[in-house]
Structure formats: structure tokens, C-alpha cells
Scaffold this active site. Structure first.
Site, PDB file in Angstrom:
ATOM      1  N   GLY A 159       0.828  -1.201   0.000  1.00 53.09           N
ATOM      2  CA  GLY A 159       0.000   0.000   0.000  1.00 53.09           C
ATOM      3  C   GLY A 159       0.858   1.244   0.000  1.00 53.09           C
ATOM      4  O   GLY A 159       2.022   1.206   0.398  1.00 53.09           O
TER       5      GLY A 159
ATOM      6  N   GLN B  65       2.794  10.143   1.248  1.00 58.59           N
ATOM      7  CA  GLN B  65       4.107   9.491   1.305  1.00 58.59           C
ATOM      8  C   GLN B  65       4.979   9.861   0.108  1.00 58.59           C
ATOM      9  O   GLN B  65       6.190   9.656   0.134  1.00 58.59           O
ATOM     10  CB  GLN B  65       3.959   7.966   1.359  1.00 58.59           C
TER      11      GLN B  65
ATOM     12  N   CYS C 182       5.934   0.133   7.175  1.00 57.73           N
ATOM     13  CA  CYS C 182       5.522   1.278   6.364  1.00 57.73           C
ATOM     14  C   CYS C 182       6.684   1.673   5.474  1.00 57.73           C
ATOM     15  O   CYS C 182       7.823   1.693   5.932  1.00 57.73           O
ATOM     16  CB  CYS C 182       5.145   2.444   7.279  1.00 57.73           C
ATOM     17  N   LEU C 183       6.379   1.964   4.215  1.00 53.76           N
ATOM     18  CA  LEU C 183       7.446   2.337   3.290  1.00 53.76           C
ATOM     19  C   LEU C 183       8.129   3.632   3.717  1.00 53.76           C
ATOM     20  O   LEU C 183       9.233   3.923   3.284  1.00 53.76           O
ATOM     21  CB  LEU C 183       6.887   2.457   1.865  1.00 53.76           C
TER      22      LEU C 183
ATOM     23  N   HIS D 156      -4.473   1.510   7.475  1.00 56.95           N
ATOM     24  CA  HIS D 156      -3.127   2.097   7.570  1.00 56.95           C
ATOM     25  C   HIS D 156      -2.997   3.279   6.600  1.00 56.95           C
ATOM     26  O   HIS D 156      -2.474   4.335   6.952  1.00 56.95           O
ATOM     27  CB  HIS D 156      -2.097   0.997   7.269  1.00 56.95           C
ATOM     28  N   GLU D 157      -3.513   3.095   5.373  1.00 51.29           N
ATOM     29  CA  GLU D 157      -3.377   4.157   4.362  1.00 51.29           C
ATOM     30  C   GLU D 157      -4.286   5.347   4.680  1.00 51.29           C
ATOM     31  O   GLU D 157      -3.896   6.494   4.483  1.00 51.29           O
ATOM     32  CB  GLU D 157      -3.688   3.624   2.953  1.00 51.29           C
TER      33      GLU D 157
ATOM     34  N   HIS E  31      -2.653   7.560   7.042  1.00 58.06           N
ATOM     35  CA  HIS E  31      -1.670   8.458   6.417  1.00 58.06           C
ATOM     36  C   HIS E  31      -2.333   9.769   5.987  1.00 58.06           C
ATOM     37  O   HIS E  31      -1.732  10.833   6.070  1.00 58.06           O
ATOM     38  CB  HIS E  31      -1.051   7.803   5.175  1.00 58.06           C
TER      39      HIS E  31
END
Ligand code: NI
Length: 181
Positions: free
Chosen positions: A46, A51, A94-95, A136-137, A140
Site C-alpha cells: 500500500g 508518502q 511502512c514504506l 493504515h493508508e 496516512h
């Protein structure tokens, strides 16, 4: 399509609230395509627009398994319209917080409402990894990172390590694909 640079925490841009998208146009679709390409390349399951430095309510996901066919989702203005009473604990990464993983407790099943690539309203029921990833997204888009769900002690330890790694200019190890979102 193009790969976009992913912002690494700590960074004030990851703590901002993203603005709704008024109209799903060609530029939105191009951004979603670039985000998907960036997510697959990372690799991760994701990615949210903030991000990559775009403070707009856009997320992309693909929670399909390695040996399955790709199942990409691109969601504009996603919102949870239903969450289960039952919670689920699962390990997240997380990226934007490379090399760090921790258990996070969230509702086990959700219903998300969003605009698709054509600007049509859609609803989707999700559980398991996809449900985790969608939550999670959406976090963000509110400037919330998965470490914000942990104790202050754990959160600060991770953020300190990330700050150190940034200062050292060290390239992060590749992400554990199924947990990086
Ligand atoms: Ni993330």
C-alpha cells in the site's frame, strides 16, 4: 509512468492532513498509476499520496499474495463506513519507516467507500491484510503513522533510529513486501 521518491519519517509532511480530491481527472489517474508503480517497485502492499509528497486523499493498495494475480486498488477520498467490533492484531511496516515492524491492533473487518478511477462511488468490504492496509493508508491521510498506535516508548525508539539512519545517509534494507504499506 514514473517512480516517485518516498518520503522517510520523521518528516513534517507525513504529519499533515490531506485535502479531499474535488474531481478525479487525468492528473489524478496519472498520479495513481505512478503511485502503484512506486508501490510495486518498493515493494509494498500500500501507499498513500502524502508518502510521495502529495497532500491529497488518494491511496493505492494490492494485498494479493505473491503467486496470485495482481489486484490493484486505487481509491480517492476513501472513508470507513463500517468497522467490525472484533479487533485483529497484525504486524505492520511502512514504506516511510523502513526496516521497522510492529504489531498494531485494528478492527478486523471494514467497509470502505471511495471514488474509483472514473470518479464513481464504490464500496468494498475487506478483512485480513486488505482491511489492515486500507486502515493504515487512511491513517496516512490524517497524518497518522503506524507508530502512533504504539506506546510512546516504542514510537520514540523507532523514530530515533530513523533519524540516526537519515543522518548517516544509510540506504534502507529492502522492505518485507507483505507488511510494508
Ligand atoms: Ni505506511
Amino acid at each position: 509512468m514514473a517512480l516517485l521518491p518516498i518520503i522517510i519519517a520523521p518528516d513534517p509532511r507525513l504529519k499533515q492532513i490531506s485535502a479531499p480530491v474535488a474531481r478525479v481527472d487525468e492528473a489524478t489517474r496519472r498520479l495513481m498509476d505512478d503511485m502503484l508503480e512506486t508501490m510495486y517497485q518498493a515493494p509494498g502492499v500500500g501507499l498513500a499520496a502524502p508518502q510521495v509528497g502529495v497532500l491529497r486523499r488518494i491511496i493505492v493498495l494490492d494485498a494479493s499474495k505473491k503467486d496470485e494475480e495482481r489486484q490493484p486498488y486505487a481509491m480517492v477520498n476513501p472513508e470507513l463506513v463500517r468497522v467490525s467490533d472484533q479487533d485483529m492484531r497484525s504486524e505492520e511496516g511502512c514504506l516511510s519507516l523502513p526496516e521497522h515492524y510492529a504489531d498494531v491492533v485494528r478492527p478486523a473487518a471494514i467497509r470502505v467507500r471511495y471514488l474509483d478511477r472514473e470518479g464513481e462511488i464504490r464500496e468494498h468490504d475487506a478483512e485480513g491484510l486488505l482491511a489492515t492496509c486500507i486502515q493504515h493508508e487512511i491513517d496516512h491521510l490524517e497524518g497518522i503513522l503506524f507508530v502512533d498506535h504504539l506506546s510512546a516508548l516504542k514510537r520514540n525508539m523507532i523514530l530515533r533510529k530513523l533519524t540516526k539512519a537519515k543522518k548517516a545517509g544509510k540506504a534502507p534494507a529492502p522492505a518485507v513486501a507483505a507488511k510494508a504499506m
